[in-house]
Scaffold this motif. Structure first.
Motif, PDB file in Angstrom:
ATOM      1  N   MET A   1       0.841  -1.199   0.000  1.00  0.00           N
ATOM      2  CA  MET A   1       0.000   0.000   0.000  1.00  0.00           C
ATOM      3  C   MET A   1       0.872   1.243   0.000  1.00  0.00           C
ATOM      4  SD  MET A   1      -3.063  -0.324   2.677  1.00  0.00           S
ATOM      5  CE  MET A   1      -2.367  -1.847   3.342  1.00  0.00           C
ATOM      6  N   SER A   2       0.886   1.971  -1.055  1.00  0.00           N
ATOM      7  CA  SER A   2       1.701   3.166  -1.072  1.00  0.00           C
ATOM      8  C   SER A   2       0.862   4.404  -0.792  1.00  0.00           C
ATOM      9  CB  SER A   2       2.399   3.300  -2.430  1.00  0.00           C
ATOM     10  OG  SER A   2       1.436   3.281  -3.449  1.00  0.00           O
ATOM     11  N   GLU A   4      -2.737   6.269   0.925  1.00  0.00           N
ATOM     12  CA  GLU A   4      -3.740   6.102   1.961  1.00  0.00           C
ATOM     13  C   GLU A   4      -5.075   5.729   1.334  1.00  0.00           C
ATOM     14  OE1 GLU A   4      -2.232   9.307   5.273  1.00  0.00           O
ATOM     15  OE2 GLU A   4      -4.109   9.636   4.217  1.00  0.00           O
ATOM     16  N   THR A  68      -3.362   3.469   6.394  1.00  0.00           N
ATOM     17  CA  THR A  68      -2.035   3.827   5.899  1.00  0.00           C
ATOM     18  C   THR A  68      -1.146   2.582   5.974  1.00  0.00           C
ATOM     19  OG1 THR A  68      -0.953   4.389   7.975  1.00  0.00           O
ATOM     20  CG2 THR A  68      -2.357   6.090   7.004  1.00  0.00           C
ATOM     21  N   GLU A  69       0.098   2.741   5.622  1.00  0.00           N
ATOM     22  CA  GLU A  69       1.021   1.607   5.699  1.00  0.00           C
ATOM     23  C   GLU A  69       1.250   1.151   7.129  1.00  0.00           C
ATOM     24  OE1 GLU A  69       4.818   1.259   3.427  1.00  0.00           O
ATOM     25  OE2 GLU A  69       3.985   3.052   2.452  1.00  0.00           O
ATOM     26  N   ASP A  70       1.172   2.095   8.068  1.00  0.00           N
ATOM     27  CA  ASP A  70       1.548   1.801   9.453  1.00  0.00           C
ATOM     28  C   ASP A  70       0.376   1.603  10.416  1.00  0.00           C
ATOM     29  OD1 ASP A  70       4.248   2.170   8.740  1.00  0.00           O
ATOM     30  OD2 ASP A  70       3.948   4.354   8.847  1.00  0.00           O
TER      31      ASP A  70
END
Lengths: 140, 107
Positions: A1-2, A4, A68-70
């Motif tokens: 996933m780059s 959002e 998001t990624e995190d």
């Protein structure tokens, strides 16, 4: 996933029986993204509790979910009566729900504590007579 | 044991869209937030609550099935919702305690 991913939901305040629609939809979306079952479980339960609170206390509201990624972030916003004493509301067992709501199995005073339990970060901003905004984050 | 095997022990299937789901434990409770806070994924959830919200709770808490004790049954629209959301539901004529004792010997 780059990038959002964002999901927006309107939580209907009148319809108690369909409460949970947004969280069930989020669960589905997160599953499609291939997130771990435990992460999905934490996010969807925290969101459901928030959704139920908005239906019980605030006549509905809006929910925004960002992936998001995190982390996964859930923003819940309503124009309900607000929370007078947040510390008290956070205590397990404290509830202002009506008997009618309790007879449905809600109003045990576990909603906000569960939201905290299942998330890594939770912030409540509430003004009496204006409304409540809750931010929750679950780390991936 | 799988959810489907429950039918051999006096649990009556109200709907069973996911018969192969493994039962890994048991949780008993009627207060929905307690169930979401305490039940573990894969638990069989014993309750006497039968309103529509139990389907969402079972789905979100990821329980393996709902077992309605005391012979409680569901309205047809709740059954439809449970089917659509892949939630197994059973009815049991005895109490939650009776069901838990039985399950304790089976798990």
């Amino acid at each position: 996933m780059s990038e959002e991913l964002k999901f927006h939901f309107i939580v209907d305040g009148d319809d108690f029986t369909s409460a949970g629609k947004a969280s069930v939809q989020v669960k589905k979306n997160l599953r499609q993204l291939g997130l771990s079952p435990e992460t999905i479980r934490r996010v969807s339960i925290a969101m459901y509790e928030g959704e139920i609170n908005m239906v019980i206390h605030a006549g509905g509201g809006v929910a925004d979910v960002t992936v998001t990624e995190d982390y996964i972030e859930i923003l819940l916003s309503d124009k309900g009566p607000g929370i007078k004493d947040i510390d008290q509301a956070m205590q397990e067992g404290f509830s202002t729900a009506s008997d009618n709501i309790r007879s449905l199995g809600f109003g045990a005073g576990m909603g906000l504590p569960n939201m905290k339990r299942y998330t890594d970060y939770m912030d409540i901003k509430s003004t009496v007579g204006v409304g409540t905004d809750i931010t929750m984050r679950v780390n991936i | 044991m799988t959810v489907e095997a429950l039918t051999e022990y006096g649990f009556e299937a109200i709907c069973m869209p996911d018969p192969d789901r493994e039962i890994t434990g048991v949780y008993i409770g009627d207060l929905l937030s307690w169930v979401m806070g305490r039940a573990k994924s894969g638990d069989a959830w014993l309750t006497i609550m039968s309103n529509i919200n139990i389907v969402a709770v079972a789905s979100l808490a990821d329980t393996s099935c709902i077992i309605l004790a005391e012979g409680v049954t569901l309205e047809s629209d709740v059954i439809k919702t449970a089917e659509a959301k892949d939630i197994n539901v059973f009815s049991f004529s005895g109490s939650c305690y009776d069901a838990a004792v039985l399950l304790s010997g089976l798990l």
